[in-house]
Design an enzyme around this catalytic site. Structure first.
Site: not given
Length: 676
Positions: A463-464, A467, A470
């Site tokens: 998940h991290e 980021h 992105h």
């Protein structure tokens, strides 16, 4: 003494020269940076010619480079490796920085120039990004109060300064109380159920505090704790849960109740000053949700089904346990049911999740397969802490993409949770590259022991890293749009999408290898994990929705209503009862006094954004599954339309371009078992 912040770094990718940075460098650099930026803004507002994009927007976007450079390093330090000096400075700076922001955002002359450009934007020869830049600055300044009169602005600045102080105090109180409430264990027999690596980590944590021969269970940010699944001693489980839920509400210097009540009152007053009914209306006005009514419609639609599923799960747990299930029992018996019904024991998966292999063969490998990027560790580059690792990231053609810093382990100086920061964000205007940081809070085992991750920690890692991708992929012209600078209720979407690769066959089969035997995780085990994925979603969805609706409850209060609230626990209980999520066995993921997301973390009236973004995420996962899955073509499409845009365009328009239509909610309902 020279200050390393006063000029851009000469290191690769302008990596901050951490080896040269000391605590005494921050304050003078920040002070000089604020002065420089105010002078730069004045050079714009003192012009007597009509505003143009080049004489207004370009210098505005170019302003504050020193301040940005030092603040990104400082705030990363304050969250990941704080000390008494940084804590004191952060508290001192909070109102000063709020006043500095107001001096720019509320500047009438600057607002006039941007408003003129906004009014004439259809007549000007602008690129799409330039037009959007004008629109975003105009909207931000309007909502922030740039159109208020002088008396109103003065009061607004007072509110902003006080709120910044309170939010900083909330975070520091929480960190201190979390450290103080760590559970000390004297008898190793009480740790029955934990793996040798977990026991080693508890022993090391105790030794780090001078508690040799004992064991320390440090608390994580949410209400629950990963070890509640495995610990067989019910009394120890109860102690961990009680400690977790007591944070910020025990009285004394670290009590957060009066702090959060004042935050709620001042946010409500500020919203009314700005022309909104409440703080949630103010926040959502500049989000994709648009208003709190739309948020409530979604959350309250899901809550009854989630509560019903949680109740059904609870009955099953109690049948197995033979006694009523309390909050500290849930995770333990949830895993027993998963084992009995699906033959899955997540605690037995840890030997397959050795951290380095998860990183190299899982997290990095998935990104390489989907996007063609590569990772090389740069041991010649120094991070902000000895445990931080630095990786150079390149595109498939070998061109530079940025640096990725990984800070894996928990420590007393690091706040709880997991997150991504940007140390420098790409933009063409200033020629900046990209440096991103992932922080996790994995217990560090004793020297020589392997770092074995839990199933949830692996999921958090993916998940991290979403980021981080992105931030790395965003390619923009103007600093305003760099990296993850998108709407708050959109920012979680790319990170949630990246979670899909965790169990994707060609990824998991390569990284999930037993750390001792080298045997890959059995295919039947993976099949069982996939089959069991909706088990426990009643609990997971309920605890999340409880927190999201609690956040909304605090922030849909009018100023008068907020002033009348004096009992935090009573307000919280009533708010959860109203939506049917007041089951004592299913506590809210974050109780108010340790709800860092909403009272210090920038998710105020915005914690709903996780499930709001998950609608897009689930719809996107379905698209990948229907279009060949893990392929370079699919990765390029997602990178082009979504990740590469940064904040330089309307995110929902970008999603439509990627997906060919708006997102639908059905994939989310199916994923969470809410279709019936």
């Amino acid at each position: 003494m020279s200050n390393p912040f006063l000029a851009p770094s000469t290191l690769p990718y302008q990596l901050p020269p951490f080896a040269e940075i000391s605590d005494e460098h921050y304050a003078p650099a920040i002070e000089q940076g604020m002065a420089e930026q105010l002078a730069e803004i004045q050079s714009i507002t003192r012009r007597r010619d009509m505003p143009t994009f080049d004489n207004t927007m370009v210098p505005l976007e170019s302003s504050g480079q020193l301040l940005t450079r030092v603040l990104r390093v400082f705030f990363n330090k304050a969250s990941a490796d704080s000390n008494d000096a940084t804590n004191a400075l952060e508290a001192e700076l909070a109102p000063t920085l709020a006043a500095h922001t107001d001096a720019i955002t509320l500047d009438s002359a600057l607002y006039w120039r941007i408003a003129q450009l906004h009014e004439r934007r259809d007549e000007l020869d602008l690129s799409d990004e330039q037009r959007y830049l004008i629109e975003r600055h105009y909207t931000t300044m309007t909502l922030a109060g740039a159109g208020l009169d002088d008396a109103q602005k003065a009061r607004l600045s007072e509110l902003n300064a006080r709120l910044s102080t309170l939010e900083t105090a909330f975070e520091k109180n929480l960190l201190a109380d979390t450290n103080d409430l760590a559970v000390v264990i004297d008898d190793p027999a009480e740790l029955d159920g934990l793996t040798p690596g977990e026991i080693s980590a508890a022993a090391q944590a105790a030794a780090d505090r001078g508690l040799d021969g004992r064991f320390l269970i440090t608390l994580v940010l949410p209400t629950g704790h990963p070890w509640l699944e495995s610990l067989t001693d019910r009394g120890v489980r109860e102690r961990i849960m009680a400690a977790s839920r007591a944070r910020g509400s025990r009285g004394g210097e670290h009590d957060n109740r009066e702090v959060l009540l004042e935050i709620v009152r001042l946010r409500a007053e500020r919203a009314e000053l700005l022309g909104f009914d409440n703080h949630a209306a103010f926040v959502t006005a500049d989000q994709t949700a648009q208003n709190p009514e739309r948020v409530a419609a979604m959350l309250e639609r899901l809550a009854p089904a989630a509560a019903r599923n949680a109740a059904a799960e609870q009955s099953k747990l109690e049948a197995l346990a033979g006694h009523p299930i309390e909050a500290h029992d849930w995770a333990h018996y949830n895993e027993k049911v998963r084992k009995a019904d699906y033959d899955v024991d997540t605690s037995e998966l840890r030997p397959y999740f050795e951290a380095e292999r998860v990183l190299q063969k899982g997290v990095f490998a998935a990104a390489s397969k989907v996007y063609g990027i590569t990772f090389d560790e740069r041991t010649d580059l120094v991070g902000y802490h000895p445990e931080v690792r630095v990786f150079e990231v390149r595109n498939e053609d070998g061109s530079e993409l940025g640096l990725y810093l990984l800070d894996l382990y928990t420590r007393d100086s690091k706040r709880g949770g997991a997150w991504m920061n940007e140390l420098i964000g790409q933009n063409a205007l200033l020629g900046h590259p990209t440096i991103v940081v992932n922080n996790l809070n994995v217990p560090k085992p004793a020297a020589g022991e392997p770092t074995l991750l839990t199933y949830d920690e692996v999921n958090t890692f993916f998940h991290e890293f979403g980021h981080a991708l992105h931030g790395l992929f965003a390619h923009v012209t103007y600093p305003r749009f760099t990296g993850t600078n998108v709407y708050r209720d959109f920012v979680e979407f790319p990170s949630q999408v990246n979670e899909m690769w965790m169990l994707w066959p060609e990824i998991v089969n390569d990284y999930a290898v037993h750390f001792r035997t080298g045997e890959p995780i059995p295919a039947e085990t993976l099949d069982k994990i996939r089959a069991s994925q909706t088990w426990g979603e009643g609990f997971a969805t309920s605890e999340y929705l409880a927190a999201a609706l609690l956040d909304q409850a605090w922030h849909t209060l009018s100023a008068a209503e907020a002033a009348a609230v004096t009992d935090v626990a009573a307000f919280e209980a009533a708010a959860l009862a109203r939506v049917g999520l007041d089951n004592p066995a299913v506590p809210t993921r974050y109780s108010s006094t340790y709800f860092a997301h909403t009272f210090s973390g920038g998710y105020d009236a915005g914690y709903y954004s996780y499930i709001w973004s998950e609608v897009l995420d689930a719809d996107t996962v379905q698209w990948f599954e229907q279009n060949g899955g893990l392929t370079r073509a699919n990765g390029d499409r997602f990178r082009t339309y979504v990740l590469g845009l940064g904040g330089a365009g309307d995110p929902l328009e970008a999603y439509r371009a990627f997906r060919g239509r708006d997102a639908v909610i059905e994939p989310l309902l199916q994923r969470r078992g809410l279709t019936a």
